[in-house]
Structure formats: structure tokens, C-alpha cells
Motif scaffolding. Structure first.
Motif, PDB file in Angstrom:
ATOM      1  N   SER A  17       6.956 -18.290  62.947  1.00  0.00           N
ATOM      2  CA  SER A  17       6.286 -19.305  63.768  1.00  0.00           C
ATOM      3  C   SER A  17       4.956 -19.762  63.163  1.00  0.00           C
ATOM      4  O   SER A  17       4.255 -20.578  63.766  1.00  0.00           O
ATOM      5  CB  SER A  17       6.048 -18.751  65.177  1.00  0.00           C
ATOM      6  OG  SER A  17       5.308 -17.550  65.114  1.00  0.00           O
ATOM      7  N   ARG A  71       3.876 -20.618  50.562  1.00  0.00           N
ATOM      8  CA  ARG A  71       5.139 -21.257  50.918  1.00  0.00           C
ATOM      9  C   ARG A  71       4.914 -22.692  51.392  1.00  0.00           C
ATOM     10  O   ARG A  71       3.894 -23.013  51.987  1.00  0.00           O
ATOM     11  CB  ARG A  71       5.828 -20.480  52.049  1.00  0.00           C
ATOM     12  CG  ARG A  71       6.399 -19.147  51.615  1.00  0.00           C
ATOM     13  CD  ARG A  71       6.833 -18.343  52.824  1.00  0.00           C
ATOM     14  NE  ARG A  71       7.793 -19.057  53.674  1.00  0.00           N
ATOM     15  CZ  ARG A  71       9.115 -18.995  53.539  1.00  0.00           C
ATOM     16  NH1 ARG A  71       9.641 -18.246  52.579  1.00  0.00           N
ATOM     17  NH2 ARG A  71       9.916 -19.651  54.357  1.00  0.00           N
ATOM     18  N   LYS A  72       5.859 -23.550  51.119  1.00  0.00           N
ATOM     19  CA  LYS A  72       5.811 -24.929  51.602  1.00  0.00           C
ATOM     20  C   LYS A  72       6.451 -25.053  52.981  1.00  0.00           C
ATOM     21  O   LYS A  72       6.323 -26.071  53.644  1.00  0.00           O
ATOM     22  CB  LYS A  72       6.532 -25.861  50.621  1.00  0.00           C
ATOM     23  CG  LYS A  72       5.930 -25.865  49.222  1.00  0.00           C
ATOM     24  CD  LYS A  72       4.490 -26.352  49.241  1.00  0.00           C
ATOM     25  CE  LYS A  72       3.917 -26.412  47.832  1.00  0.00           C
ATOM     26  NZ  LYS A  72       2.482 -26.805  47.838  1.00  0.00           N
ATOM     27  N   ARG A  73       7.157 -24.019  53.406  1.00  0.00           N
ATOM     28  CA  ARG A  73       7.837 -24.027  54.696  1.00  0.00           C
ATOM     29  C   ARG A  73       7.223 -22.965  55.604  1.00  0.00           C
ATOM     30  O   ARG A  73       6.622 -21.996  55.121  1.00  0.00           O
ATOM     31  CB  ARG A  73       9.318 -23.762  54.518  1.00  0.00           C
ATOM     32  CG  ARG A  73      10.068 -24.853  53.750  1.00  0.00           C
ATOM     33  CD  ARG A  73      11.531 -24.489  53.606  1.00  0.00           C
ATOM     34  NE  ARG A  73      11.698 -23.249  52.845  1.00  0.00           N
ATOM     35  CZ  ARG A  73      12.865 -22.629  52.690  1.00  0.00           C
ATOM     36  NH1 ARG A  73      13.959 -23.102  53.275  1.00  0.00           N
ATOM     37  NH2 ARG A  73      12.934 -21.528  51.974  1.00  0.00           N
ATOM     38  N   PRO A  74       7.366 -23.106  56.919  1.00  0.00           N
ATOM     39  CA  PRO A  74       6.833 -22.104  57.844  1.00  0.00           C
ATOM     40  C   PRO A  74       7.440 -20.731  57.604  1.00  0.00           C
ATOM     41  O   PRO A  74       8.590 -20.608  57.178  1.00  0.00           O
ATOM     42  CB  PRO A  74       7.217 -22.654  59.223  1.00  0.00           C
ATOM     43  CG  PRO A  74       7.395 -24.121  59.023  1.00  0.00           C
ATOM     44  CD  PRO A  74       7.950 -24.260  57.631  1.00  0.00           C
ATOM     45  N   LEU A  75       6.633 -19.719  57.873  1.00  0.00           N
ATOM     46  CA  LEU A  75       7.101 -18.331  57.832  1.00  0.00           C
ATOM     47  C   LEU A  75       7.158 -17.857  59.276  1.00  0.00           C
ATOM     48  O   LEU A  75       6.134 -17.563  59.885  1.00  0.00           O
ATOM     49  CB  LEU A  75       6.150 -17.466  57.009  1.00  0.00           C
ATOM     50  CG  LEU A  75       6.516 -15.978  56.887  1.00  0.00           C
ATOM     51  CD1 LEU A  75       7.858 -15.802  56.192  1.00  0.00           C
ATOM     52  CD2 LEU A  75       5.421 -15.221  56.142  1.00  0.00           C
ATOM     53  N   ASP A 106       2.986 -21.830  60.430  1.00  0.00           N
ATOM     54  CA  ASP A 106       3.108 -22.919  59.474  1.00  0.00           C
ATOM     55  C   ASP A 106       1.801 -23.001  58.687  1.00  0.00           C
ATOM     56  O   ASP A 106       0.791 -23.538  59.179  1.00  0.00           O
ATOM     57  CB  ASP A 106       3.380 -24.233  60.215  1.00  0.00           C
ATOM     58  CG  ASP A 106       3.629 -25.404  59.271  1.00  0.00           C
ATOM     59  OD1 ASP A 106       3.268 -25.299  58.091  1.00  0.00           O
ATOM     60  OD2 ASP A 106       4.175 -26.417  59.738  1.00  0.00           O
ATOM     61  N   GLN A 112       0.923 -24.734  56.096  1.00  0.00           N
ATOM     62  CA  GLN A 112       0.458 -26.076  55.741  1.00  0.00           C
ATOM     63  C   GLN A 112      -0.250 -26.729  56.930  1.00  0.00           C
ATOM     64  O   GLN A 112      -1.271 -27.406  56.771  1.00  0.00           O
ATOM     65  CB  GLN A 112       1.653 -26.922  55.284  1.00  0.00           C
ATOM     66  CG  GLN A 112       2.375 -26.359  54.069  1.00  0.00           C
ATOM     67  CD  GLN A 112       1.440 -26.021  52.922  1.00  0.00           C
ATOM     68  OE1 GLN A 112       0.625 -26.843  52.519  1.00  0.00           O
ATOM     69  NE2 GLN A 112       1.535 -24.799  52.407  1.00  0.00           N
ATOM     70  N   HIS A 113       0.278 -26.517  58.118  1.00  0.00           N
ATOM     71  CA  HIS A 113      -0.386 -27.040  59.324  1.00  0.00           C
ATOM     72  C   HIS A 113      -1.739 -26.359  59.509  1.00  0.00           C
ATOM     73  O   HIS A 113      -2.737 -27.020  59.850  1.00  0.00           O
ATOM     74  CB  HIS A 113       0.495 -26.814  60.549  1.00  0.00           C
ATOM     75  CG  HIS A 113      -0.167 -27.207  61.841  1.00  0.00           C
ATOM     76  ND1 HIS A 113      -0.316 -28.521  62.231  1.00  0.00           N
ATOM     77  CD2 HIS A 113      -0.736 -26.444  62.821  1.00  0.00           C
ATOM     78  CE1 HIS A 113      -0.951 -28.556  63.390  1.00  0.00           C
ATOM     79  NE2 HIS A 113      -1.220 -27.320  63.771  1.00  0.00           N
TER      80      HIS A 113
END
Length: 384
Positions: free
Chosen positions: A284, A278-282, A286, A288-289
């Protein structure tokens, strides 16, 4: 001073090259203990394609000590097929018990013979050597210990001769290896090759001599994008099911049946694969972070009684580094080993994916530091 107090008193440096300067390292207190482990016949395991297992067991020493000390900071260094660390006298019994259980666990779970030794810093100093430490901050959230003084190398040599042995524990509980994982794919070279570099000062070399050698090598590496960091900025790739699923099940199962632990990990990695895609957080988390912090926290260069690097570089950089090292060896200032491969390997210790202090050990995927060290030893024998 307690272990916690001594190690915390060392200010982490963000300047890796600055660790070559005089005064960068602080001697350990004389009543501290040095521990080390390595795998017997790791060369044969590498030749049979089991280097991921070799790296994971090498890192297991660090994971087990982190968990045994329950958050008390301590200096450690990963070496590919083993690891070294130091603890205060108040934690000597914990270190001895942890090493003993690791030896029994490696034998029972993997049929691998793990050597282990524990010895006092005062004994090393009696040999005219030292164990000095510095902290290198790879990011705002994580730092690694750097070692100098020749004492760790001497301790490892004594271990291989049977000195200061920590015997295997009889029928122990498995060590707590919570956080140790090996889920990422290997990382292909993007610039030509993955170069493993191991350099150690000769006993007759001055600190200034070796600082010059290390500085020259780092100056070459600094010309590379991101200093030759082998992990791409977006992090390593992740496939499903991950290639290390069975290996991770073995290291994390404790007393649980292997098939049940594999089923548990299959569910966990299914969720992880979805989150990482996913490109967005799931919730809490994240992903990508997390990937960015993995890259920031990666341990691809270190001082370990010498200089060790894992670089993604073109052949020209390999040749430039080789010329520096050949000149240093001819002058009697350093000994070295190099090993080339097509991929790098990452082994992780992640106490929590919700924190940024996870650590990631980088090595070459077909022998890395272990093979480079063997080549250094072979060169020593050839010139003896």
C-alpha cells in the motif's frame, strides 16, 4: 476560544504573495503563550560540519510539541538552528515540560546547549509589538504557520539574554520525537547556487513599505522555475545506508541502546531503499507518490517576522535580490542577510508515510538561515 478552535478558524491561503496584503494575519489571543528554542554557539557546530545535527535539533522542538499535543493543531515556524511556536493557555504546562525535556535531552545526547523560553503574548504586546499568524497551504494536505508583528523576534532576543527561561528538566524521560527523520541526501544546486535570504522590517518601516520589499523579492523569485524551489520535482536522492542513520538513531532511540536502535533503523532503511527504488507501489506504499508529496509540502519560503527564502537560483537572481535589499536598507526600511552555498538540506517530520500531511523543512546545507541571520546581525553592528 480554545487553541484548537482559534487555529482551525484561520482559513489556509494558497497565495504566498497574498500574505503581504493588509489583513492577511490575525493576532493571537492575548492569553496565549509563545515558546522558542535555539542552539547556543550553532556557528561553531556549523563550522565543524554538524549543520545536519543543528537542523535536526532545531526541528526536534516542533516534532516534540506535535507529539506532546497529540494532534491538536498549533502554529510553529522552523528557523534553522531553532524554532518558535504558540499555544493556548490550556497547553502552557505541556509546552514548558516539553521544552525542559528537550534541553536535557540535547545536552545528554549531543552535548549541545539548547536555550528555551516561554512567555505570554500579553507581555509582548506590552512592549508595543504583536504576534499575528496566518496559514499558508503548500498543498491540499499540509499548511504552515506564518508570523508577523515583531513579537517572535523580540521573544528570541529576550531568550538569548536569559529572559523567560525554561530550565532543563532533571533526569527526564526523553521527549517523544516520533516522525522526525533526516534520511535524504543533501540537494545540489541545479541553477548555480542555493541562496538563503533573511529579511526583517526596520521598526520605523510601515507595513506598506515592507510589503513592497517582500513583493519585489517574490516577483524576482517567481521568474525562476517553480519559484526557485530547491527540491527537484522527483524529490531528493536517497543513498544506502542513509547519511543521517546515526543521527536518526540518537533522536529516536528513547531509552533504547544506541547500537540496537541503529540495527532497527538499518533494517527499516533497507526496506525504505527498496521501496524508493521501485517505480511501482510496494503493497500500500507508493514511493513515487510520497516523493511528490515531499516536494509539494516542502517549506522553502515563509514569513517569520519578516521574509525567509531558500532559493535555487543563478547568480543574476542573487544580484537582483541584493539590489532590492540594498535599496531597502539605504532607505531605512529593512535589514537583511544572505548566505550562499552549493546544496540544500531537508529535515522531515513524518507521522505516517501512509498519509499526505508530512512536513519537510528546507534550509541551506552549510549554514542557511543561521548564517544569513548572523550576517544581518554583523551588518547591524557595522552600521551602529
Amino acid at each position: 476560544m480554545t487553541q484548537d478552535g482559534f487555529y482551525k478558524s484561520l482559513s489556509p491561503s494558497r497565495d504566498f504573495a497574498g500574505l503581504t496584503r493588509a489583513g492577511a494575519f490575525t493576532p493571537l489571543p492575548r492569553d496565549w503563550m509563545v515558546g522558542c528554542c535555539d542552539i547556543v554557539n550553532s556557528t561553531d557546530l556549523i563550522a565543524s560540519g554538524r549543520y545536519k545535527t543543528v537542523n535536526t535539533i532545531g526541528a526536534s522542538v516542533i516534532a516534540a510539541m506535535i507529539n506532546a499535543l497529540q494532534g491538536v493543531p498549533f502554529p510553529y515556524v522552523f528557523g534553522g538552528d531553532g524554532a518558535s511556536f504558540a499555544v493556548g493557555p490550556e497547553h502552557a504546562d505541556i509546552a514548558r515540560d516539553t521544552l525542559a525535556r528537550l534541553r536535557s535531552w540535547a545536552s545528554a545526547e549531543f552535548d549541545i546547549d539548547l536555550r528555551a523560553a516561554l512567555l505570554p503574548v500579553s507581555w509582548i504586546r506590552a512592549e508595543g509589538l504583536d504576534v499575528a499568524v496566518a496559514r499558508y497551504a503548500v498543498s491540499e494536505a499540509a499548511d504552515y504557520a506564518m508570523f508577523a508583528g515583531g513579537g517572535l523576534n523580540w521573544a528570541e532576543q529576550q531568550m538569548k539574554l536569559g529572559g523567560f527561561e525554561v530550565p532543563p528538566a532533571p533526569l527526564p524521560d526523553p521527549p517523544d520525537l516520533t516522525g522526525l527523520s533526516c534520511r535524504w541526501n543533501t540537494i545540489p544546486a541545479r541553477n548555480g547556487l542555493i541562496l538563503s535570504v533573511v529579511v526583517q522590517p526596520e521598526p520605523t518601516a510601515s507595513a506598506k513599505d515592507f510589503a513592497k520589499i517582500a513583493g519585489d523579492i517574490l516577483a524576482v523569485a517567481d521568474q525562476l522555475q517553480r519559484n526557485g524551489h530547491p527540491v527537484p520535482e522527483g524529490g531528493p536522492s536517497f543513498s544506502f545506508p542513509p547519511p543521517g542513520l546515526t543521527l536518526e538513531a540518537k533522536i529516536s532511540r528513547g531509552k533504547t541502546a544506541l547500537i540496537l536502535r541503529k540495527a532497527q533503523l538499518f533494517i527499516q532503511t533497507t526496506l525504505a531503499a527498496y521501496a524508493l527504488s521501485r517505480k511501482r507501489p510496494l503493497g500500500s506504499f507508493d514511493a513515487q507518490h510520497y516523493r511528490r508529496m515531499l516536494v509539494a509540502n516542502a517549506d522553502f519560503r515563509k514569513f517569520d517576522d519578516g521574509l525567509k527564502l531558500t532559493l535555487d537560483c543563478p547568480p543574476q537572481v542573487r544580484d537582483d535580490i541584493t539590489r532590492i535589499l540594498e535599496k531597502a536598507a539605504t532607505a531605512g526600511h529593512a535589514r537583511y542577510g544572505l548566505h550562499e552555498q552549493d546544496e540544500a538540506l531537508v529535515t522531515c517530520i513524518v507521522p505516517s508515510v501512509m498519509r499526505d500531511d508530512h512536513v519537510h523543512f528546507i534550509d541551506g546545507a552549510s549554514g542557511g538561515y543561521t548564517q544569513a541571520a548572523l550576517r544581518m546581525a554583523a551588518s547591524d553592528r557595522a552600521t551602529a
